[in-house]
Design an enzyme around this catalytic site. Structure first.
Site, PDB file in Angstrom:
ATOM      1  CE  LYS A 188       1.542  84.650 -97.823  1.00  0.00           C
ATOM      2  NZ  LYS A 188       0.455  83.856 -97.206  1.00  0.00           N
ATOM      3  CE  LYS A 216      -0.141  86.574-101.415  1.00  0.00           C
ATOM      4  NZ  LYS A 216      -1.086  85.858-100.555  1.00  0.00           N
TER       5      LYS A 216
END
Length: 321
Positions: free
Chosen positions: A193, A246
């Site tokens: 992330k 992400k």
């Protein structure tokens, strides 16, 4: 010999026959924002077509999701009360815990995944517990994140998805879930992330803008790829069942590299900024709606097995014809 690749592009039938990548409704996970309070849905200004739902208005959305054939949702909660420990996140009667039970009563077979983090619930907007210097304390944060994961499982969640990026959180949550009798609950970890500019609309949607500073001490540097492999390796070692990248579109190289390196189910999150850009371009006639399908297909082509996307309903309509 006459080499003519165009033979396999001659008409729609032959193009479909030799198509290498397909995007199916069953690949899509739809994020849902659930807020405390009564009344109707509330459109999110920065995410046109996406709403904050109350428990009493939620049935409308669940019925549409089921009718479109979408099988998976990812829940984010928006509480009234926030404090420095994010206590509403692990409250057994918190908004996500209530939403899980509500969704299961409306659609028992809908697969409910819950985001496990603290940023929507803390008064300071960071993803963990702060020390006296304002730095997110890793081990103290793990304790509360474990409580959140267990509370979601107790409420009926089918999967938990830690997005906090604390070191060791997958192993800690796995231990806590197992200790409480939830060894059947899988963990989908936000493994890679990044500290991205593409989260802006989400932070408005979830009310999770940090009160100070940024999240670069725990989210990843956008310039790094080897670090992503190390993060994924650690999460797999700690017991992650699915790993995630992400954002998606600006990190297709990361998706491909992880898929080539690890034989693991891989998710990608097509985040709020990606949605907002494409939605705005289509609304202003700069692109047609096929661009949405093309962008999402590129994530699947890069190696993602499943895609979390705000376009899930739009894509489901297209794929169902």
């Amino acid at each position: 010999m006459d080499k003519r690749p165009r033979r396999l592009r001659y008409n729609p039938q032959i193009r479909t026959l030799v198509r290498e990548t397909s995007l199916e409704v069953s690949d899509l996970i739809y994020p849902l924002f659930i807020k405390e309070g009564k009344g109707q849905k509330e459109e999110i200004h920065s995410l046109k077509g996406i709403y904050r739902w109350t428990l009493e208005s939620l049935e409308e959305e669940i019925n549409e999701i089921v009718a479109l054939g979408i099988e998976y949702v990812l829940l984010f909660g928006i509480p009234y009360h926030k404090d420095n420990k994010g206590s509403e996140a692990y409250n057994k009667e918190g908004i996500v815990q209530q939403a899980i039970r509500k969704i299961k009563s409306l659609a028992p077979h809908l697969y409910v995944i819950t985001d496990v983090c603290m940023c929507e619930y803390t008064s300071h907007g960071h993803c963990g517990i702060l020390d006296e210097k304002g730095y997110v304390h890793n081990e103290k944060s793990l304790y509360y994140l474990g409580q959140i994961a267990v509370s979601h499982a107790e409420a009926g969640a089918d999967m938990i998805a830690p997005s906090d990026m604390m070191d060791g959180r997958v192993g800690y949550m796995r231990h806590e879930l197992d200790e409480h009798g939830f060894n059947h609950i899988p963990i989908m970890s936000y493994s890679a992330k990044y500290a991205s500019s593409f989260y802006g609309p989400f932070r408005e949607a979830a009310g999770s803008v940090p009160a100070f500073g940024d999240r670069k001490t725990y989210q990843m540097d956008m310039a790094n790829t080897n670090e992503a492999l190390r993060e994924v390796a650690l999460d797999i070692e700690e017991g992650a069942d699915i790993v995630m990248v992400k954002p998606a579109l600006s990190y297709l190289d990361i998706i491909r590299r992880i898929k080539d390196t690890y034989n693991m189910p891989l998710a990608a999150y097509q985040v709020s900024g990606e949605y907002a850009m494409l939605k705005m371009a289509v609304a202003n006639g700069l692109l047609n709606e096929e661009a949405i399908y093309e962008a999402t297909l590129s994530i699947k082509r890069a190696g993602a097995d499943m895609i979390i996307t705000y376009f899930a309903k739009d894509l489901a309509r297209k794929l169902k014809g």
